[in-house]
Design a protein around this motif. Structure first.
Motif, mmCIF file in Angstrom:
data_model
loop_
_atom_site.group_PDB
_atom_site.id
_atom_site.type_symbol
_atom_site.label_atom_id
_atom_site.label_comp_id
_atom_site.label_asym_id
_atom_site.label_seq_id
_atom_site.Cartn_x
_atom_site.Cartn_y
_atom_site.Cartn_z
ATOM 1 N N ILE A 95 106.008 90.342 7.096
ATOM 2 C CA ILE A 95 105.410 89.825 6.209
ATOM 3 C C ILE A 95 105.712 89.841 4.839
ATOM 4 O O ILE A 95 106.191 91.079 5.293
ATOM 5 N N LYS B 248 104.555 84.955 6.036
ATOM 6 C CA LYS B 248 104.871 84.863 7.389
ATOM 7 C C LYS B 248 106.025 84.017 8.472
ATOM 8 O O LYS B 248 105.863 83.675 8.311
ATOM 9 N N ASP C 79 97.182 93.769 9.085
ATOM 10 C CA ASP C 79 98.598 92.875 8.397
ATOM 11 C C ASP C 79 99.093 92.144 9.999
ATOM 12 O O ASP C 79 99.206 93.205 10.870
#
Length: 840
Positions: free
Chosen positions: A300, A310, A154
């Motif tokens: 996130i 985000k 991520d």
């Protein structure tokens, strides 16, 4: 080709090496996955010898006589279990330090650690192929700047990744993955992999839903002022939420080096009045004294598998003290004068950066992404300067508010073609205000400089990606429009009275780009053609003109991959550019207490050409890496400014941008692990040669500058109880014009690490720097750190002593054909601190 074991099961992992029969150096190799080789030989062999190797199995070989790449061959291998290796494997039970799979190199960080690591950055500095810049924390992989650091895949940090590299705890990390051809848009992975690189940090499976650390260190400087360094980190991992937060404060000169900005140079605007730059070649951590406070929140949230949000919010409050003395001696054909000055300035910088991102995939073929950023900066300097024994005060204030939004829609069609649409909007408002006032005499300099700048940008374009067999084709079409409104006023009691700029600059362009990438066996060819129709309108108090320009550019690159680990590439680039918008003013602007500058604006376009040759040898398995490149560039037609120096005024204008500049650059970087002694050696060289015309009092002088650095270093094995590390850099600078200046420097950094027992380490660093051998001045620094980092407990402690030899001032001399500057900068004084941390 089928590879099985004695039981008839497919071998999951292994390697196939291809040799000419009597040659012991393999010419090609392939990875084996699930019993099949991912790559077959592509060249002709008189007698092809194939060697199959897999962990815990005995190798097996077969020979094919008169091998033709165009023919098909059916081969079967059956590997036998290596009993001795199996027993050894049970005893050792260690993972391989490096594994390579297609575009990803995975580092098992435990194999590179020596027990001294605290943060992610500490281990990154030890991984082959990865370089970390000590001055700003920027990271390169295989010589390329990384795009970002992801956390378990991520992208929490975007381009502001140093907030992660400097703060993620080492004991949370399981592996680090270095990824070639990184693509943040999953729908473009097949259509446009690009050439970006990134790092992915994989956390240990034992990390809890909420984990983090808190640390506190305190001590004293030599003047008995108290020293602080404390902060905390928090990682949150839930099914739908992942976040990383940090709070840090210190007054030890440890600047956060975090540039919390919306990284888009095409849209943003810079300062008009540059800050006074302290240009000491000594590492900034030796002289940068500050009070640095950072807060960062990065998260996130995945609403479902197709929708995510985000959020990034960062505050950076930095107060830095600059105190330096200079002696300037200006000598040209028409002017010869000297001045002495000293500066004491406190810089106070407050940055607030906020960004948000919405990502939505309504189907497997459509992606909607929107990113917005808001950047607010308040940058203030105040202090005193002394010029030829006259003391004056100085204030400089820079404020900016910047907003940007980028919306992207990606659509994949049934035939796998991809349409990528972008819409960009940004707005910038900035103010530079600078004031000098005399403290002793009324007739001394009084100066007030104010600059207001506004910039608005609107752009939109479409990329269409199509793949035809082995050809990737991208066609782009779009427009960009931006306008700049800059107004400046200079009032002072010198010859520069009531100087004013009122600039309107508009730029509207339409562009078409074609990018073609073709793969043929081991050859990769890529070429990009750029066509742009640009209309520029420039209006100032003194002139008003409009220009219509057709711009053409080309970027081409051809690469050849051989041996599976070597790449040779050549590149060519040509482009035409208009004037730079940051230097639009043509009336005087005062930039510091002893300099003003103005520009002689040219409507001519700049023609820039460069050619280069690169070679990579990336044998990660054996930790043998080579990176080298040659590059030649030439720029012509760029606007310039003349150099005016008046002995009766405290001004020296030396901004210039050469009409013609050519530069040759060569870099060579080699790192090699020598197995018998488990020591890594490093050789790095950098050479650059520039030729340009310096404009002094409207006279052009040819200038040639050559700079050569060579670095030699070695690291002993990380697993040793006693470890040595040494790095020596020799620098050579040659400046030729009407005067000739040679400068030779030496830097040496010796590190001694002692780990007598697990979790306990002693680190001593001795740094020596000779900035100019002719001046015979040597600066020596000794730092000592003791760390107690137990693996199985939550506590750790450290004790550090810095600048034990108490070097107090750094002095260096800079000489050109128009001036000689002797600079003295106070250094961070001796200090010690004792601290500890708690992990949870």
């Amino acid at each position: 080709m089928t590879i099985k074991d004695e039981n008839g099961d497919l071998i999951k992992n292994g390697k196939a090496f291809f040799y000419e029969e009597k040659n012991e150096n393999y010419t090609e190799f392939s990875l084996i996955r699930n019993g099949s080789a991912l790559f077959i030989p592509t060249i002709e062999y008189q007698n092809l010898r194939i060697k199959i190797v897999s962990e815990s199995f005995l190798p097996e070989e077969k020979i094919i006589h008169d091998f033709k790449a165009s023919k098909s061959y059916e081969l079967g291998f059956q590997l036998k279990k290596d009993k001795e290796y199996a027993i050894e494997e049970v005893v050792i039970s260690k993972r391989k330090p490096i594994t390579v799979k297609k575009d990803t190199v995975t580092y098992n960080v435990e194999r590179f650690a020596d027990g001294t690591e605290v943060k992610l950055e500490d281990i990154l500095k030890k991984l082959p192929g990865i370089e970390v810049d000590d001055s700003n924390g920027s990271i390169k992989y295989k010589g390329k700047s990384i795009e970002t650091i992801t956390l378990d895949g991520d992208n929490l940090f975007d381009s502001n990744y140093t907030i992660g590299s400097k703060n993620i705890n080492f004991d949370m990390i399981d592996k680090v993955e270095a990824i070639d051809n990184y693509q943040s848009n999953p729908l473009l992975i097949k259509a446009d992999r690009g050439d970006k690189v990134s790092l992915n940090v994989k956390l240990k499976k034992s990390i809890l839903n909420i984990s983090g650390s808190a640390s506190y260190a305190s001590g004293y400087f030599g003047n008995r002022k108290q020293a602080y360094d404390f902060g905390g980190n928090l990682i949150t991992l839930y099914n739908n939420l992942k976040s990383f937060s940090t709070v840090q404060y210190n007054n030890l000169g440890l600047s956060g080096n975090n540039d919390f900005t919306a990284k888009d140079s095409d849209l943003k605007y810079g300062k008009t009045i540059d800050d006074i730059h302290t240009t000491a070649s000594l590492p900034a951590s030796r002289w940068n004294f500050n009070n640095n406070f950072i807060v960062s929140l990065n998260l996130i949230y995945k609403y479902n598998k197709n929708t995510s949000f985000k959020f990034n919010y960062n505050i950076n409050d930095d107060k830095v003290l600059i105190n330096e003395q200079t002696r300037n001696s200006y000598q040209t054909d028409q002017v010869n004068f000297e001045n002495n000055s000293s500066t004491t300035i406190t810089k106070s910088i407050l940055k607030n950066f906020f960004s948000g991102e919405f990502n939505y995939l309504p189907s497997k073929k459509i992606r909607v992404n929107s990113v917005f950023s808001l950047d607010n900066t308040h940058d203030f300097r105040d202090g005193f300067y002394t010029f030829n024994d006259n003391e004056n005060s100085r204030d400089l204030l820079f404020r900016q508010t910047y907003f940007k939004n980028v919306t992207n829609i990606t659509k994949v069609f049934k035939n796998e073609d991809v349409l990528d649409f972008f819409f960009k909007l940004s707005s910038f408002r900035g103010n530079d205000n600078q004031e000098f006032s005399p403290n002793l005499q009324v007739e001394d300099l009084y100066s007030l400089q104010n600059v207001e700048a506004q910039k608005n940008v609107l752009s939109s374009y479409i990329n269409y990606h199509k793949k035809i067999k082995k050809i990737n084709l991208t066609q782009s079409l779009g427009f960009k429009s931006y306008d700049v409104n800059l107004e400046s006023v200079l009032n002072e009691n010198t010859g520069f009275n009531n100087e004013r700029n009122n600039v309107l600059y508009k730029d509207i362009s339409f562009f078409v780009n074609s990018n073609l990438k073709y793969n043929y066996q081991k050859w990769i060819f890529e070429s990009r053609l750029n066509f742009e129709q640009k209309k520029i309108r420039y209006n100032n108090i003194s002139e008003d003109w409009t220009a219509n320009n057709f711009l053409f550019g080309n970027e081409s690159n051809i690469s050849y991959v051989f041996g599976g680990i070597d790449v040779l590439s050549a590149n060519f680039e040509y482009k035409r550019k208009p004037i730079l918008e940051n230097y639009l003013y043509d009336n005087y602007i005062r930039t510091s207490y002893n300099s003003v500058q103005r520009n002689l604006i040219s409507r001519d376009l700049q023609n820039a050409t460069s050619v280069g040759l690169k070679f990579w040898h990336n044998d990660f398995e054996n930790q043998f890496l080579i990176n080298t490149f040659l590059n030649y560039s030439n720029e012509r037609g760029q606007y310039f400014s003349n150099l005016n120096m008046e002995s009766d005024l405290i001004s020296a204008v030396y901004f210039f941008s050469p009409r013609q500049n050519n530069q040759f650059t060569h870099l060579f970087n080699l790192t090699k692990l020598i197995y018998p002694i488990k020591t890594k050696v490093k050789i790095k060289t950098f050479y650059t040669r520039s030729n340009y015309f310096n404009i002094i009092n409207s006279d052009e002088r040819k200038v040639q500058v050559q700079n050569f650095n060579i670095t030699l270093g070695f690291n002993s094995a990380f697993s040793s109880k006693i470890r040595f590390e040494n790095e020596t850099t020799f620098g050579f600078l040659d400046y030729k014009s009407d005067v000739e200046t040679e400068n030779k420097s030496i830097q040496n950094k010796f590190t001694f690490v002692l780990v007598p027992i697990n979790s306990f380490s002693f680190i001593s660093e001795f740094y020596t720097y000779v900035p100019n051998r002719k001046e015979k001045a040597t600066f020596n620094f000794l730092d000592v750190t003791i760390k107690f980092l137990p693996v199985k407990t939550k506590y750790s402690f450290s004790f550090s002593l810095r600048n034990l030899l108490n070097e107090k001032s750094f002095v260096n001399t800079f000489t050109t054909d128009y001036s000689q500057v002797i600079q003295a900068i106070p250094l961070l004084p001796f200090h010690f601190s004792f601290g500890g941390s708690y992990r949870f």
